[in-house]
Design a protein around this motif. Structure first.
Motif, PDB file in Angstrom:
ATOM      1  N   ASN A 163      62.282   2.553  26.443  1.00  0.00           N
ATOM      2  CA  ASN A 163      63.130   3.733  26.231  1.00  0.00           C
ATOM      3  C   ASN A 163      64.163   3.882  27.345  1.00  0.00           C
ATOM      4  OD1 ASN A 163      61.885   4.450  23.821  1.00  0.00           O
ATOM      5  ND2 ASN A 163      60.412   5.823  24.806  1.00  0.00           N
ATOM      6  N   HIS A 164      63.728   3.654  28.613  1.00  0.00           N
ATOM      7  CA  HIS A 164      64.654   3.745  29.743  1.00  0.00           C
ATOM      8  C   HIS A 164      65.707   2.629  29.691  1.00  0.00           C
ATOM      9  CE1 HIS A 164      61.378   6.187  31.833  1.00  0.00           C
ATOM     10  NE2 HIS A 164      62.444   6.966  31.847  1.00  0.00           N
ATOM     11  N   ILE A 165      65.254   1.445  29.266  1.00  0.00           N
ATOM     12  CA  ILE A 165      66.177   0.317  29.149  1.00  0.00           C
ATOM     13  C   ILE A 165      67.246   0.612  28.104  1.00  0.00           C
ATOM     14  CG2 ILE A 165      66.377  -2.091  28.406  1.00  0.00           C
ATOM     15  CD1 ILE A 165      63.528  -2.491  29.604  1.00  0.00           C
ATOM     16  N   PHE A 166      66.811   1.102  26.940  1.00  0.00           N
ATOM     17  CA  PHE A 166      67.762   1.412  25.873  1.00  0.00           C
ATOM     18  C   PHE A 166      68.782   2.439  26.344  1.00  0.00           C
ATOM     19  CE2 PHE A 166      65.135   0.225  21.814  1.00  0.00           C
ATOM     20  CZ  PHE A 166      65.015  -1.058  22.307  1.00  0.00           C
ATOM     21  N   ALA A 167      68.317   3.452  27.087  1.00  0.00           N
ATOM     22  CA  ALA A 167      69.231   4.489  27.578  1.00  0.00           C
ATOM     23  C   ALA A 167      70.274   3.899  28.524  1.00  0.00           C
ATOM     24  CB  ALA A 167      68.438   5.594  28.268  1.00  0.00           C
ATOM     25  N   LYS A 168      69.831   2.991  29.402  1.00  0.00           N
ATOM     26  CA  LYS A 168      70.767   2.404  30.368  1.00  0.00           C
ATOM     27  C   LYS A 168      71.732   1.433  29.705  1.00  0.00           C
ATOM     28  CE  LYS A 168      67.782   3.000  34.408  1.00  0.00           C
ATOM     29  NZ  LYS A 168      66.976   2.346  35.478  1.00  0.00           N
ATOM     30  N   LEU A 169      71.262   0.749  28.680  1.00  0.00           N
ATOM     31  CA  LEU A 169      72.136  -0.182  27.961  1.00  0.00           C
ATOM     32  C   LEU A 169      73.022   0.537  26.947  1.00  0.00           C
ATOM     33  CD1 LEU A 169      69.720  -3.196  27.221  1.00  0.00           C
ATOM     34  CD2 LEU A 169      71.521  -3.080  28.947  1.00  0.00           C
ATOM     35  N   GLY A 170      72.687   1.789  26.620  1.00  0.00           N
ATOM     36  CA  GLY A 170      73.464   2.540  25.646  1.00  0.00           C
ATOM     37  C   GLY A 170      73.237   2.068  24.225  1.00  0.00           C
ATOM     38  N   VAL A 171      71.967   1.714  23.894  1.00  0.00           N
ATOM     39  CA  VAL A 171      71.657   1.205  22.561  1.00  0.00           C
ATOM     40  C   VAL A 171      70.511   2.019  21.959  1.00  0.00           C
ATOM     41  CG1 VAL A 171      72.405  -1.119  23.182  1.00  0.00           C
ATOM     42  CG2 VAL A 171      69.991  -0.497  23.455  1.00  0.00           C
ATOM     43  N   ARG A 172      70.261   1.768  20.641  1.00  0.00           N
ATOM     44  CA  ARG A 172      69.202   2.505  19.959  1.00  0.00           C
ATOM     45  C   ARG A 172      68.137   1.601  19.382  1.00  0.00           C
ATOM     46  NH1 ARG A 172      72.725   6.979  16.463  1.00  0.00           N
ATOM     47  NH2 ARG A 172      73.449   8.212  18.266  1.00  0.00           N
ATOM     48  N   THR A 173      68.441   0.328  19.187  1.00  0.00           N
ATOM     49  CA  THR A 173      67.485  -0.575  18.545  1.00  0.00           C
ATOM     50  C   THR A 173      67.262  -1.816  19.408  1.00  0.00           C
ATOM     51  OG1 THR A 173      69.142  -1.881  17.352  1.00  0.00           O
ATOM     52  CG2 THR A 173      68.354   0.154  16.291  1.00  0.00           C
ATOM     53  N   ARG A 174      66.174  -2.515  19.117  1.00  0.00           N
ATOM     54  CA  ARG A 174      65.881  -3.749  19.823  1.00  0.00           C
ATOM     55  C   ARG A 174      66.984  -4.781  19.604  1.00  0.00           C
ATOM     56  NH1 ARG A 174      60.143  -3.108  21.102  1.00  0.00           N
ATOM     57  NH2 ARG A 174      59.590  -5.201  21.864  1.00  0.00           N
ATOM     58  N   ALA A 175      67.482  -4.878  18.368  1.00  0.00           N
ATOM     59  CA  ALA A 175      68.518  -5.863  18.060  1.00  0.00           C
ATOM     60  C   ALA A 175      69.770  -5.594  18.896  1.00  0.00           C
ATOM     61  CB  ALA A 175      68.859  -5.824  16.575  1.00  0.00           C
ATOM     62  N   GLU A 176      70.150  -4.306  18.979  1.00  0.00           N
ATOM     63  CA  GLU A 176      71.321  -3.968  19.789  1.00  0.00           C
ATOM     64  C   GLU A 176      71.071  -4.279  21.258  1.00  0.00           C
ATOM     65  OE1 GLU A 176      71.816   0.153  18.852  1.00  0.00           O
ATOM     66  OE2 GLU A 176      73.382  -0.234  17.370  1.00  0.00           O
ATOM     67  N   ALA A 177      69.841  -3.978  21.726  1.00  0.00           N
ATOM     68  CA  ALA A 177      69.506  -4.222  23.126  1.00  0.00           C
ATOM     69  C   ALA A 177      69.596  -5.714  23.458  1.00  0.00           C
ATOM     70  CB  ALA A 177      68.100  -3.707  23.423  1.00  0.00           C
ATOM     71  N   VAL A 178      69.057  -6.552  22.560  1.00  0.00           N
ATOM     72  CA  VAL A 178      69.103  -7.999  22.802  1.00  0.00           C
ATOM     73  C   VAL A 178      70.543  -8.501  22.782  1.00  0.00           C
ATOM     74  CG1 VAL A 178      68.477 -10.245  21.827  1.00  0.00           C
ATOM     75  CG2 VAL A 178      66.789  -8.393  21.896  1.00  0.00           C
ATOM     76  N   SER A 179      71.348  -7.988  21.850  1.00  0.00           N
ATOM     77  CA  SER A 179      72.745  -8.408  21.764  1.00  0.00           C
ATOM     78  C   SER A 179      73.500  -8.091  23.048  1.00  0.00           C
ATOM     79  CB  SER A 179      73.420  -7.713  20.575  1.00  0.00           C
ATOM     80  OG  SER A 179      74.798  -8.037  20.529  1.00  0.00           O
ATOM     81  N   VAL A 180      73.312  -6.868  23.573  1.00  0.00           N
ATOM     82  CA  VAL A 180      73.992  -6.481  24.805  1.00  0.00           C
ATOM     83  C   VAL A 180      73.446  -7.274  25.997  1.00  0.00           C
ATOM     84  CG1 VAL A 180      74.369  -4.577  26.416  1.00  0.00           C
ATOM     85  CG2 VAL A 180      74.548  -4.179  23.962  1.00  0.00           C
TER      86      VAL A 180
END
Length: 242
Positions: free
Chosen positions: A212-229
């Motif tokens: 959850n903290h990682i997603f917030a820092k990366l500015g994403v909502r899903t795992r796929a978006e997180a991996v892409s960024v």
């Protein structure tokens, strides 16, 4: 002599007859080695030549710079591994005042390349040449030639053939902790929360909090978006906004 020639291919020596006085000119040499026995042996060998004259010697890098500045020899025989300052550092400083011929036991490719990059005009490895070849090498370097002993040349060729180390992958710098970076790398490998918990010795709840903290820092909502960024190397400032 062109760059890449070896000891056996040296050209005519610079020593000759001074037309003004009819005397044999000599190449002045400073010997630098932290081993006193080696210095003594080199001095004895060089002083047996009527074309070379030893004008100083030094036992460490700092002393070498002082002696070279004071005597300004034609050629410096320089060891690599010495106290206080190593030969590569010394070569980089004194190459503006004199010709540098490295004379050492090290034939490691990275050492040979570093010495050449520092401005050395030649590189010889102890035990790989005859006494008369040392004189010819010094005279050739004094004349302006560049030379490598066969062992040094082989070391250089080995360094050119060595595969380059791949660059570390770039990841976005968004202030993740070391643990969060570890978790995100596992997310990028497709691990589930349970698998990440097992590999990192964490509870699944802790893993979920990290994500959850990682997603917030990366500015994403899903795992796929997180991996892409994460794999793309830069966060999208507009991603994750309503």
């Amino acid at each position: 002599m062109s760059r890449g020639d070896t000891v056996g291919d040296v050209g005519p020596a610079p020593g000759g007859v001074d037309p003004a006085h009819g005397a044999l000119t000599q190449v002045t040499v400073v010997v630098v080695d932290d081993n006193s026995v080696i210095r003594m042996g080199l001095r004895s060998l060089l002083e047996a030549s009527d074309r070379l004259r030893v004008v100083g010697e030094a036992a460490d890098g700092e002393e070498a710079v002082r002696v070279v500045r004071a005597t300004l020899p034609d050629v410096v025989l320089l060891d690599v591994r010495m106290p206080r300052r190593d030969g590569v550092q010394v070569a980089a400083e004194i190459q503006a005042w004199t010709k540098v011929l490295m004379l050492t036991y090290s034939e490691a490719p990275e050492v040979v390349r570093a010495a050449v990059d520092a401005g050395a005009s030649g590189y010889l490895v102890h035990g790989t040449f005859a006494a008369h070849e040392l004189e010819r090498s010094i005279l050739a370097v004094a004349e302006g030639s560049f030379l490598l002993s066969e062992r040094a040349a082989s070391a250089m060729r080995a360094s050119w053939a060595a595969p380059s180390t791949p660059a570390a992958p770039q990841r976005p710098d968004v202030g993740l902790s070391e643990r969060q970076r570890e978790v995100m790398e596992l997310v990028a490998l497709g691990r589930t929360n349970a698998q990440i918990a097992g590999e990192c010795f964490l509870s699944e709840k802790t893993v979920k909090n990290h994500i959850n903290h990682i997603f917030a820092k990366l500015g994403v909502r899903t795992r796929a978006e997180a991996v892409s960024v994460w794999l793309g190397g830069a966060p999208d400032p507009g991603r994750g906004r309503p």
